[in-house]
Design an enzyme around this catalytic site. Sequence first.
Site, PDB file in Angstrom:
ATOM      1  CG  ASP A 218      32.506  39.633  43.927  1.00  0.00           C
ATOM      2  OD1 ASP A 218      32.107  40.607  43.429  1.00  0.00           O
ATOM      3  OD2 ASP A 218      33.766  39.055  43.706  1.00  0.00           O
ATOM      4  CD  GLU A 278      30.110  40.235  39.416  1.00  0.00           C
ATOM      5  OE1 GLU A 278      30.592  40.853  38.892  1.00  0.00           O
ATOM      6  OE2 GLU A 278      30.687  39.254  40.244  1.00  0.00           O
TER       7      GLU A 278
HETATM    8  C1  GLC Z   1      33.275  41.552  40.958  1.00  0.00           C
HETATM    9  C2  GLC Z   1      33.391  42.746  41.460  1.00  0.00           C
HETATM   10  C3  GLC Z   1      34.452  43.483  41.155  1.00  0.00           C
HETATM   11  C4  GLC Z   1      35.669  42.824  41.865  1.00  0.00           C
HETATM   12  C5  GLC Z   1      35.536  41.375  41.339  1.00  0.00           C
HETATM   13  C6  GLC Z   1      36.543  40.600  41.973  1.00  0.00           C
HETATM   14  O1  GLC Z   1      33.136  41.452  39.521  1.00  0.00           O
HETATM   15  O2  GLC Z   1      31.901  43.459  41.003  1.00  0.00           O
HETATM   16  O3  GLC Z   1      34.252  44.901  41.720  1.00  0.00           O
HETATM   17  O4  GLC Z   1      36.864  43.374  41.217  1.00  0.00           O
HETATM   18  O5  GLC Z   1      34.358  40.803  41.326  1.00  0.00           O
HETATM   19  O6  GLC Z   1      36.044  40.254  43.321  1.00  0.00           O
END
Ligand code: GLC
Length: 564
Positions: A218, A278
Amino acid sequence: MPRSDSSLAPHEPGTVAGADWWRQAVVYQVYPRSFADANGDGIGDLKGVTSRVGYLRDLGVDAVWLSPFYPSALADGGYDVDDYRDVDPRIGTLEDFDEMVTALHAAGLKVIVDIVPNHSSDRHVFFQAALAAPAGSPERERYIFRDGLGENGELPPSDWPAAFGGIAWEPVGDGQWYLHSFAKEQPDFNWNHPDVHEEFLETLRFWSDRGVDGFRVDVANMLAKDLPEVLPSAAELLGLDSTSGHHPFLDRDEVHDIYAAWREVFNSYDPPRTAVAEAWVSSPERRARYAAPTGLGQAFNFDLLTADFDPAAFRRIVTENLAQSAAIGSSSTWVLSNHDVTRHPTRYGLPPLAGRPVKQGTEWVLAGGPADGIDLDAGSRRARAATLFLLGLPGSAYLYQGEELGLPEVAEIPNDQRQDPAYWRSLDADGWTFDGLGRDGCRVPIPWEPTGPSFGFGTGEPHLPQPGWFGQSAASAQEADPDSTLALYREALLLRRELQSGESLEWIETGSDQVLHFRRPNGWEIVTNFGAEAAPLPQGRIVLASSPVAADLPAETTVWLAPA
Ligand code: GLC
Ligand code: CA
């Protein structure tokens, strides 16, 4: 027209073997609280996932990625983690987890879990210790504390906005404030502290030892931070180059040192554990660094997810991303939907690039209004066409639960039942808010049955309300319908096992700027007509089509051609 040719090989789950299984895998994202509820308390759980392993196997995916199921107060849908090495009691136990992994593995499916390293929740032991300790203590050094401005520290250290609205600093009552890039319940870690490194190395080993095959990381681009003594203002931040590798907190070069250490952990297992970043970074070049084999190995590419249904954009994105991943030695990733964005049938039913937030009075709504301005027929047709285009590409595809049912976004959640901080905290802010209504509309518990309590999700009241029309999209009804979106996904995933070969494609010029046509190394061809008018039917053996095909290739339709 038959959708698939019965002479093609039968579905064999788990045919992706060896250490490279991830390179062309189809990964299905489960949002655990909204997938299947085994004990009837309205919250999806791990036993629920286990009960649906047969469905996932029959769908034909290669792996399941679970969004966070860790103990959490749910300030941000579980991305506020209290304890990285346990299961939220509302979702199950570690024994349930082991059972689920065993069942998924037995069905030939890999398991990926979500790691949230940029921030913990404010209930994590490290943060509780930081709160209990005084300013300047070692306990506070694991997070990012600063003295407030003003005579008694009553003003935040800077005016930086948090992702879900408001200021990114929260006071703790003694003149100090801590940084939270997201919700205030999500304090950012200080990755200059060895304890933070150790916490995550231990977490990676913990889940790897339990048989987890890979990790989704994440906010992978924000861990490394170097905040100057005098903080720039929010306006000054906007002027800084986020592609330089030296921005105070975005995509800093040394974040890759962290992942090099993680790679050593991954490679100490056989087969090596995989990871996907991500990282919402600004260019394919910067993103490719996360996908280096010496780092996480793969990174999400959200370019298709943020693009219109537009042939020029699709072609450019595919070409650019294939080149970048080849250069770094990774494989491309393709995504149309996830738990953070408006589901793609709704997005494609909106006017171009209009799935962005629009403020009407004090309310954020989808552009055009949640109930009107959306052409769902067109959206669904385009979504099916885009999905078949995507599944024909080299690389791995990430699917989000419910997209195989063709679910559109649920707009009609009563506002007082919304859970997402992106909704709640954006009402008074003009900051970054994902989509206008927040993200609950893609997180509604999915319909398994056409009728009954919570449409087969469970027996209790679902934690987010389902709309009355949800039953029309129920999995069990679609299973019996050869024209359903579920049937289309199943056939596509079955055929994809033959289609996937070398990680490349060759574009074939079509003479129309509305039609994209590519060929894979083993002769499979994918043709998409993005236009509003029918196009000539391509020559060859059509084995799959996203809408009924007769004498020509209908508007907004993809076909797959098997080698002669
Ligand atoms: C990422 C996740 C999202 C979350 C954010 C903070 O973007 O996919 O759902 O709110 O991180 O952890
Ligand atoms: Ca439950």
